[in-house]
Design an enzyme around this catalytic site. Structure first.
Site, PDB file in Angstrom:
ATOM      1  N   ILE A 136       0.816  -1.348   0.064  1.00 11.31           N
ATOM      2  CA  ILE A 136       0.000  -0.142  -0.045  1.00 11.31           C
ATOM      3  C   ILE A 136       0.991   1.213  -0.036  1.00 11.31           C
ATOM      4  CG2 ILE A 136      -0.213   0.310   2.492  1.00 11.31           C
ATOM      5  CD1 ILE A 136      -3.435   0.546   1.883  1.00 11.31           C
TER       6      ILE A 136
ATOM      7  N   ASN B 127      -2.940   0.865  15.657  1.00 10.43           N
ATOM      8  CA  ASN B 127      -3.747   0.364  17.121  1.00 10.43           C
ATOM      9  C   ASN B 127      -4.103   1.734  17.603  1.00 10.43           C
ATOM     10  OD1 ASN B 127      -1.432   1.767  18.534  1.00 10.43           O
ATOM     11  ND2 ASN B 127      -0.056   0.115  17.450  1.00 10.43           N
TER      12      ASN B 127
ATOM     13  N   ASP C 298       0.812  -1.436   9.288  1.00  7.94           N
ATOM     14  CA  ASP C 298       1.365  -0.295  10.271  1.00  7.94           C
ATOM     15  C   ASP C 298       2.846  -0.026  10.045  1.00  7.94           C
ATOM     16  OD1 ASP C 298       1.185   1.859  11.961  1.00  7.94           O
ATOM     17  OD2 ASP C 298       0.408   0.326  13.833  1.00  7.94           O
TER      18      ASP C 298
ATOM     19  N   GLY D 131      -4.921  -9.352   9.874  1.00  8.06           N
ATOM     20  CA  GLY D 131      -3.606  -9.694  10.204  1.00  8.06           C
ATOM     21  C   GLY D 131      -3.612 -10.375  11.622  1.00  8.06           C
TER      22      GLY D 131
ATOM     23  N   TYR E 122      -4.594  -8.710  14.326  1.00 11.12           N
ATOM     24  CA  TYR E 122      -5.971  -8.622  14.906  1.00 11.12           C
ATOM     25  C   TYR E 122      -7.056  -9.796  14.491  1.00 11.12           C
ATOM     26  CZ  TYR E 122      -5.189  -4.076  16.869  1.00 11.12           C
ATOM     27  OH  TYR E 122      -4.544  -2.908  17.665  1.00 11.12           O
TER      28      TYR E 122
END
Ligand code: AR6
Length: 174
Positions: A11, A24, A34, A123, A125
């Site tokens: 991305i 988060n 992230d 992923g 989570y």
């Protein structure tokens, strides 16, 4: 729907106005997408995240915040906090839909035309990928039916399973 596209890739390398991060609640940076976004954006992004956290506190699950993109050549990054999968009885579906909806609202309110999403929560989570893809696609389809912005939504898939799920769902989104 022609305003939605599904691609495979990273991305951080897309030609869009705004990318969404699967963040988060503390906006601290982490692994997965992230980590990739923070790595590509450089330390300026972490500083912005820390400043927003100091000012507003944690970003609740399902909510999103927008900020600059550091070294990534897009106009902005939206940090959306998806739910941690806990078995399905903790309103995970509603919270995941909120994360997409609130990100789209932010992009539209800033006048952005092209937005890219990762598969939020699927992923680290642990949200089951098929159910999450369905929520992502239906939330985006519903939003686009009622809004002219963003004009283009890209689902950026990092693995083949996610890509195939989105491609299949896209064929049924009118
Ligand atoms: N480009 C696009 N998608 C990616 C990329 C990338 N460069 N890297 C991974 N993905 P995850 P979550 C996919 O774990 O489940 C972090 O530590 C990945 O394959 O990034 O919402 C945060 O700080 C998966 O399909 O996000 C939070 O603590 C999708 O991105 C927590 O992880 C989301 O996986 C958030 O967990």
């Amino acid at each position: 729907m022609s305003r939605i596209s599904v691609i495979s890739g990273d991305i951080t390398s897309l030609d869009v106005d705004v990318i969404v991060n699967a963040a988060n609640a503390q906006l601290q940076g982490g692994g997965g997408v992230d980590g990739a976004i923070h790595h590509a954006a450089g330390p300026e992004l972490l500083e912005q995240c820390a400043a927003i956290y100091r000012q507003n506190g944690a970003c609740p699950t399902g909510q999103a915040v927008i900020m600059g993109a550091g070294d990534i050549p897009v106009k902005a990054i939206i940090h959306a906090v998806g739910p941690v999968w806990q078995g399905g009885d903790c309103d995970e579906a509603g919270l995941l839909a909120d994360a997409y909806h609130n990100s789209l609202q932010l992009a539209a309110s800033h006048g952005y035309q092209r937005i890219a999403f990762p598969a939020i929560s699927t992923g680290i989570y642990g949200y089951p990928k098929p159910a999450a893809a369905q929520i992502a696609m239906s939330t985006v389809c519903d939003f686009l039916r009622n809004h002219s912005l963003p004009h283009q939504v890209v689902f950026c898939c990092y693995d083949q399973e996610t890509h195939d799920l989105y491609q299949h769902l896209l064929m049924n989104c009118d």
